[in-house]
Design a protein around this motif. Sequence first.
Motif, PDB file in Angstrom:
ATOM      1  N   UNK A 133       4.882  21.055  -4.434  1.00  0.00           N
ATOM      2  CA  UNK A 133       5.638  19.813  -4.219  1.00  0.00           C
ATOM      3  C   UNK A 133       7.024  20.094  -3.662  1.00  0.00           C
ATOM      4  N   UNK A 134       7.649  21.142  -4.156  1.00  0.00           N
ATOM      5  CA  UNK A 134       8.975  21.520  -3.635  1.00  0.00           C
ATOM      6  C   UNK A 134       8.885  21.880  -2.159  1.00  0.00           C
ATOM      7  N   UNK A 135       7.859  22.653  -1.778  1.00  0.00           N
ATOM      8  CA  UNK A 135       7.680  23.043  -0.376  1.00  0.00           C
ATOM      9  C   UNK A 135       7.429  21.827   0.512  1.00  0.00           C
ATOM     10  N   UNK A 136       6.584  20.907   0.053  1.00  0.00           N
ATOM     11  CA  UNK A 136       6.315  19.697   0.833  1.00  0.00           C
ATOM     12  C   UNK A 136       7.598  18.877   0.971  1.00  0.00           C
ATOM     13  N   UNK A 137       8.334  18.727  -0.117  1.00  0.00           N
ATOM     14  CA  UNK A 137       9.603  17.996  -0.065  1.00  0.00           C
ATOM     15  C   UNK A 137      10.595  18.630   0.888  1.00  0.00           C
ATOM     16  N   UNK A 138      10.702  19.958   0.844  1.00  0.00           N
ATOM     17  CA  UNK A 138      11.620  20.662   1.750  1.00  0.00           C
ATOM     18  C   UNK A 138      11.210  20.485   3.210  1.00  0.00           C
ATOM     19  N   UNK A 139       9.906  20.481   3.472  1.00  0.00           N
ATOM     20  CA  UNK A 139       9.418  20.299   4.842  1.00  0.00           C
ATOM     21  C   UNK A 139       9.715  18.895   5.340  1.00  0.00           C
ATOM     22  N   UNK A 140       9.563  17.897   4.468  1.00  0.00           N
ATOM     23  CA  UNK A 140       9.682  16.496   4.876  1.00  0.00           C
ATOM     24  C   UNK A 140      11.110  15.974   4.895  1.00  0.00           C
TER      25      UNK A 140
ATOM     26  N   UNK B  54      10.690   7.008  -0.979  1.00  0.00           N
ATOM     27  CA  UNK B  54       9.338   7.558  -1.041  1.00  0.00           C
ATOM     28  C   UNK B  54       9.350   8.579  -2.168  1.00  0.00           C
ATOM     29  N   UNK B  55       8.412   8.421  -3.091  1.00  0.00           N
ATOM     30  CA  UNK B  55       8.339   9.350  -4.217  1.00  0.00           C
ATOM     31  C   UNK B  55       7.024  10.114  -4.142  1.00  0.00           C
ATOM     32  N   UNK B  56       7.126  11.428  -4.212  1.00  0.00           N
ATOM     33  CA  UNK B  56       5.972  12.328  -4.268  1.00  0.00           C
ATOM     34  C   UNK B  56       5.950  12.890  -5.676  1.00  0.00           C
TER      35      UNK B  56
ATOM     36  N   UNK C 270       0.375  12.166   3.905  1.00  0.00           N
ATOM     37  CA  UNK C 270       0.675  10.951   3.144  1.00  0.00           C
ATOM     38  C   UNK C 270       2.173  10.689   3.059  1.00  0.00           C
ATOM     39  N   UNK C 271       2.959  11.751   2.863  1.00  0.00           N
ATOM     40  CA  UNK C 271       4.416  11.593   2.786  1.00  0.00           C
ATOM     41  C   UNK C 271       4.980  11.182   4.138  1.00  0.00           C
TER      42      UNK C 271
END
Length: 184
Positions: free
Chosen positions: A44-51, A100-102, A87-88
Amino acid sequence: ADLQKIRLAASQLLTLINDILDYQKIIMGGIALEPGAIQVSQLLTEVGDTMKFQFPENNNRLEVQCGPDVGELYADQQRVRQILLNLTNNACKFTRNGTVRLQASRVPGDAGDVITFDVIDTGRGMTPEEQSMLFRPFVKFATRQGNQSGTGLGLVICKGFCEMMHGDIRVHSVFGTGSTFTVR
Protein backbone atom coordinates in the motif's frame (compact mmCIF):
# COMPACT_ATOMS: atom_id res chain seq x y z
CA ALA A 1 6.27 21.94 -24.80
CA ASP A 2 6.10 19.90 -28.01
CA LEU A 3 8.41 17.25 -26.56
CA GLN A 4 6.18 16.95 -23.51
CA LYS A 5 3.13 16.45 -25.76
CA ILE A 6 4.98 13.75 -27.70
CA ARG A 7 5.99 11.98 -24.46
CA LEU A 8 2.43 12.11 -23.17
CA ALA A 9 1.06 10.72 -26.44
CA ALA A 10 3.69 7.96 -26.46
CA SER A 11 2.89 7.07 -22.85
CA GLN A 12 -0.83 6.90 -23.61
CA LEU A 13 -0.17 4.71 -26.64
CA LEU A 14 2.02 2.38 -24.60
CA THR A 15 -0.71 2.10 -21.96
CA LEU A 16 -3.26 1.28 -24.66
CA ILE A 17 -1.05 -1.42 -26.16
CA ASN A 18 -0.29 -2.95 -22.76
CA ASP A 19 -3.99 -2.96 -21.80
CA ILE A 20 -4.96 -4.69 -25.03
CA LEU A 21 -2.19 -7.27 -24.59
CA ASP A 22 -3.21 -7.94 -20.98
CA TYR A 23 -6.86 -8.24 -22.00
CA GLN A 24 -5.97 -10.71 -24.75
CA LYS A 25 -3.81 -12.77 -22.38
CA ILE A 26 -6.65 -12.93 -19.84
CA ILE A 27 -9.12 -14.09 -22.49
CA MET A 28 -6.70 -16.65 -23.92
CA GLY A 29 -5.43 -17.83 -20.54
CA GLY A 30 -1.90 -16.73 -21.36
CA ILE A 31 -0.93 -15.17 -18.05
CA ALA A 32 1.03 -17.28 -15.61
CA LEU A 33 0.66 -16.09 -12.04
CA GLU A 34 3.73 -15.82 -9.83
CA PRO A 35 2.34 -16.07 -6.30
CA GLY A 36 4.38 -15.21 -3.27
CA ALA A 37 4.17 -13.60 0.15
CA ILE A 38 3.23 -9.91 0.03
CA GLN A 39 3.62 -7.53 2.96
CA VAL A 40 0.31 -5.68 2.55
CA SER A 41 1.34 -2.49 4.38
CA GLN A 42 4.48 -2.21 2.25
CA LEU A 43 2.48 -2.75 -0.95
CA LEU A 44 0.00 0.00 0.00
CA THR A 45 2.85 2.38 0.77
CA GLU A 46 4.43 1.66 -2.64
CA VAL A 47 1.12 2.20 -4.46
CA GLY A 48 0.55 5.43 -2.54
CA ASP A 49 4.06 6.67 -3.34
CA THR A 50 3.55 5.88 -7.03
CA MET A 51 0.17 7.63 -7.19
CA LYS A 52 0.89 10.74 -5.09
CA PHE A 53 2.18 12.71 -8.08
CA GLN A 54 -1.18 12.46 -9.88
CA PHE A 55 -3.25 13.83 -7.02
CA PRO A 56 -2.35 17.54 -7.27
CA GLU A 57 -3.70 17.57 -10.85
CA ASN A 58 -7.34 17.49 -9.65
CA ASN A 59 -6.56 18.99 -6.24
CA ASN A 60 -7.21 15.66 -4.52
CA ARG A 61 -5.82 14.19 -1.33
CA LEU A 62 -4.68 10.57 -1.02
CA GLU A 63 -5.08 8.69 2.24
CA VAL A 64 -3.48 5.28 2.72
CA GLN A 65 -4.66 3.17 5.66
CA CYS A 66 -3.60 -0.33 6.64
CA GLY A 67 -4.78 -2.05 9.78
CA PRO A 68 -1.99 -3.27 12.07
CA ASP A 69 -3.13 -6.89 11.88
CA VAL A 70 -3.30 -7.19 8.06
CA GLY A 71 0.08 -8.88 7.73
CA GLU A 72 0.83 -10.91 4.62
CA LEU A 73 -1.11 -11.98 1.57
CA TYR A 74 -0.14 -14.88 -0.68
CA ALA A 75 -0.82 -13.76 -4.25
CA ASP A 76 0.85 -12.43 -7.42
CA GLN A 77 2.30 -9.13 -6.22
CA GLN A 78 2.63 -7.61 -9.71
CA ARG A 79 -1.06 -8.28 -10.47
CA VAL A 80 -2.31 -7.07 -7.08
CA ARG A 81 -0.23 -3.90 -7.50
CA GLN A 82 -1.63 -3.40 -11.02
CA ILE A 83 -5.20 -3.74 -9.70
CA LEU A 84 -4.62 -1.21 -6.91
CA LEU A 85 -2.84 1.26 -9.19
CA ASN A 86 -5.65 1.05 -11.75
CA LEU A 87 -8.42 1.54 -9.17
CA THR A 88 -6.58 4.40 -7.45
CA ASN A 89 -5.86 6.07 -10.80
CA ASN A 90 -9.53 5.80 -11.79
CA ALA A 91 -10.63 7.24 -8.45
CA CYS A 92 -8.27 10.17 -8.95
CA LYS A 93 -9.58 10.83 -12.48
CA PHE A 94 -13.21 10.86 -11.34
CA THR A 95 -12.62 12.96 -8.21
CA ARG A 96 -11.99 16.68 -8.10
CA ASN A 97 -11.13 18.65 -4.92
CA GLY A 98 -11.76 15.53 -2.88
CA THR A 99 -10.26 12.53 -1.18
CA VAL A 100 -9.28 9.07 -2.35
CA ARG A 101 -8.62 6.51 0.35
CA LEU A 102 -6.74 3.26 -0.28
CA GLN A 103 -7.12 0.87 2.61
CA ALA A 104 -6.59 -2.77 3.50
CA SER A 105 -8.00 -4.95 6.24
CA ARG A 106 -8.05 -8.58 7.31
CA VAL A 107 -11.58 -9.98 7.56
CA PRO A 108 -12.40 -13.35 9.17
CA GLY A 109 -14.12 -15.73 6.75
CA ASP A 110 -15.60 -19.22 6.79
CA ALA A 111 -12.59 -20.67 4.95
CA GLY A 112 -10.01 -18.50 6.74
CA ASP A 113 -9.12 -14.83 6.81
CA VAL A 114 -9.55 -12.71 3.70
CA ILE A 115 -7.57 -9.59 2.81
CA THR A 116 -9.84 -6.81 1.57
CA PHE A 117 -8.63 -3.74 -0.31
CA ASP A 118 -10.95 -0.74 -0.65
CA VAL A 119 -10.48 2.26 -2.92
CA ILE A 120 -12.94 4.90 -1.74
CA ASP A 121 -13.42 8.23 -3.46
CA THR A 122 -15.54 11.34 -3.01
CA GLY A 123 -15.87 11.71 -6.77
CA ARG A 124 -18.88 11.91 -9.02
CA GLY A 125 -20.15 8.42 -8.28
CA MET A 126 -22.05 6.36 -10.82
CA THR A 127 -25.64 5.93 -11.82
CA PRO A 128 -27.17 2.43 -11.60
CA GLU A 129 -27.02 2.29 -15.43
CA GLU A 130 -23.29 3.04 -15.40
CA GLN A 131 -22.71 0.43 -12.68
CA SER A 132 -24.45 -2.19 -14.80
CA MET A 133 -21.94 -1.54 -17.61
CA LEU A 134 -18.82 -1.82 -15.44
CA PHE A 135 -16.37 -4.61 -16.20
CA ARG A 136 -17.32 -4.66 -19.89
CA PRO A 137 -14.51 -4.16 -22.39
CA PHE A 138 -14.07 -0.72 -23.97
CA VAL A 139 -16.76 0.97 -21.86
CA LYS A 140 -15.65 4.44 -20.79
CA PHE A 141 -17.29 7.05 -18.58
CA ALA A 142 -16.96 10.83 -18.59
CA THR A 143 -15.07 12.49 -15.75
CA ARG A 144 -16.39 15.59 -14.00
CA GLN A 145 -14.54 17.60 -16.60
CA GLY A 146 -16.52 15.80 -19.33
CA ASN A 147 -13.46 13.95 -20.65
CA GLN A 148 -13.37 10.26 -21.45
CA SER A 149 -9.93 8.90 -20.81
CA GLY A 150 -8.32 5.51 -20.82
CA THR A 151 -8.92 2.43 -22.91
CA GLY A 152 -12.04 1.12 -21.22
CA LEU A 153 -10.12 -2.05 -20.33
CA GLY A 154 -8.77 -1.26 -16.87
CA LEU A 155 -11.68 -2.63 -14.85
CA VAL A 156 -11.99 -5.66 -17.14
CA ILE A 157 -8.32 -6.42 -16.53
CA CYS A 158 -8.74 -5.90 -12.76
CA LYS A 159 -11.68 -8.31 -12.71
CA GLY A 160 -9.75 -10.87 -14.75
CA PHE A 161 -6.75 -10.72 -12.42
CA CYS A 162 -9.00 -11.00 -9.35
CA GLU A 163 -10.72 -14.07 -10.75
CA MET A 164 -7.39 -15.65 -11.71
CA MET A 165 -6.30 -15.31 -8.05
CA HIS A 166 -9.66 -16.72 -6.80
CA GLY A 167 -10.82 -13.32 -5.57
CA ASP A 168 -13.41 -10.84 -6.67
CA ILE A 169 -14.04 -7.16 -7.17
CA ARG A 170 -17.21 -5.25 -6.32
CA VAL A 171 -18.42 -1.70 -6.45
CA HIS A 172 -20.79 0.37 -4.36
CA SER A 173 -21.53 3.81 -5.75
CA VAL A 174 -24.00 6.64 -5.27
CA PHE A 175 -24.20 9.22 -8.03
CA GLY A 176 -23.03 12.61 -6.74
CA THR A 177 -21.41 11.11 -3.63
CA GLY A 178 -18.60 8.76 -4.67
CA SER A 179 -17.64 5.15 -5.19
CA THR A 180 -16.04 2.30 -3.29
CA PHE A 181 -14.31 -0.51 -5.15
CA THR A 182 -13.62 -3.55 -2.98
CA VAL A 183 -11.14 -6.25 -3.94
CA ARG A 184 -11.10 -9.51 -1.97
